[in-house]
Motif scaffolding. Structure first.
Motif, mmCIF file in Angstrom:
data_model
loop_
_atom_site.group_PDB
_atom_site.id
_atom_site.type_symbol
_atom_site.label_atom_id
_atom_site.label_comp_id
_atom_site.label_asym_id
_atom_site.label_seq_id
_atom_site.Cartn_x
_atom_site.Cartn_y
_atom_site.Cartn_z
ATOM 1 N N UNK A 46 0.655 -1.287 0.400
ATOM 2 C CA UNK A 46 -0.044 -0.091 0.432
ATOM 3 C C UNK A 46 0.874 1.046 0.092
ATOM 4 N N UNK A 47 1.938 1.029 -0.110
ATOM 5 C CA UNK A 47 3.279 2.105 0.184
ATOM 6 C C UNK A 47 3.861 2.627 -1.046
ATOM 7 N N UNK A 48 3.355 2.000 -1.860
ATOM 8 C CA UNK A 48 3.596 2.019 -3.849
ATOM 9 C C UNK A 48 3.210 3.622 -4.002
ATOM 10 N N UNK A 49 4.128 3.836 -5.209
ATOM 11 C CA UNK A 49 5.103 3.938 -4.791
ATOM 12 C C UNK A 49 6.373 3.955 -4.445
ATOM 13 N N UNK A 50 7.707 3.589 -4.373
ATOM 14 C CA UNK A 50 8.627 4.406 -2.901
ATOM 15 C C UNK A 50 9.389 5.639 -3.662
#
Length: 183
Positions: free
Chosen positions: A4-8
């Motif tokens: 769910x943190x995409x994209x870094x």
């Protein structure tokens, strides 16, 4: 890193592509099409974020057909993402058929839309603003697009067809006869 943190932020292009594949694999395998992360992002949001390089739309369709709610985290967020990443009228139809709330009114400030529009808005107002931003009267932008991106003709057609689809599906503008102003 959670999917769910995409994209870094700051990831190299090769890393982004690997992250994209990981996210898409996760979305494909997820048992709950409405799963959401702590940050409020849903699997549908993630699937839309992975629609680049002209691929990924089948993942979005699969989620919608499995019961993903097109209104989470909001109809606005999903629709604006959809118009950003896609030129697929069938994909717009999938969202409408899945129950995208067309007439929710959002209070938008100019920063949320990059100065495209502000005020009370519906998804139809947003589509109108996108169409206006790529209209032939904007010669400088159109000349640059013609020169470097193959023109905006297909994009214009997609937006016009999307507006017609929204209107035929009962979508209305936030203020009848008026378009919200750009700030």
């Amino acid at each position: 890193m959670s999917v769910f943190d995409f994209p870094t932020p700051g990831a190299a292009s090769g890393d982004l592509l690997a992250q994209k594949r990981r996210v898409q694999d996760y979305v494909r395998e997820a048992s709950d099409p409405n799963e959401a992360g702590e940050n409020g992002r849903t699997l549908l949001t993630l699937a839309l974020l992975t629609c680049f390089e002209g691929q990924g739309e089948e993942l979005v369709v699969d989620l919608l057909r499995r019961g993903a709610d097109p209104n989470r985290p909001s109809a606005w967020a999903n629709f604006t993402s959809l118009l950003t990443v896609s030129c697929s009228l069938p994909l717009v139809r999938e969202f409408v058929d899945a129950g995208l709330r067309l007439n929710d009114v959002y209070r938008i400030d100019g920063q949320q839309t990059g100065g495209l529009l502000a005020g009370p808005c519906t998804v139809l107002n947003y589509a109108d603003a996108v169409r206006d931003s790529i209209a032939p009267k904007r010669k400088t932008a159109n000349q640059l697009a013609d020169r470097y991106a193959g023109g905006l003709g297909p994009r214009r057609r997609f937006i016009d067809e999307s507006i017609a689809l929204l209107e035929s599906s009962g979508a209305e503008r936030a203020v009848r006869g008026e378009r919200p102003s750009a700030e």
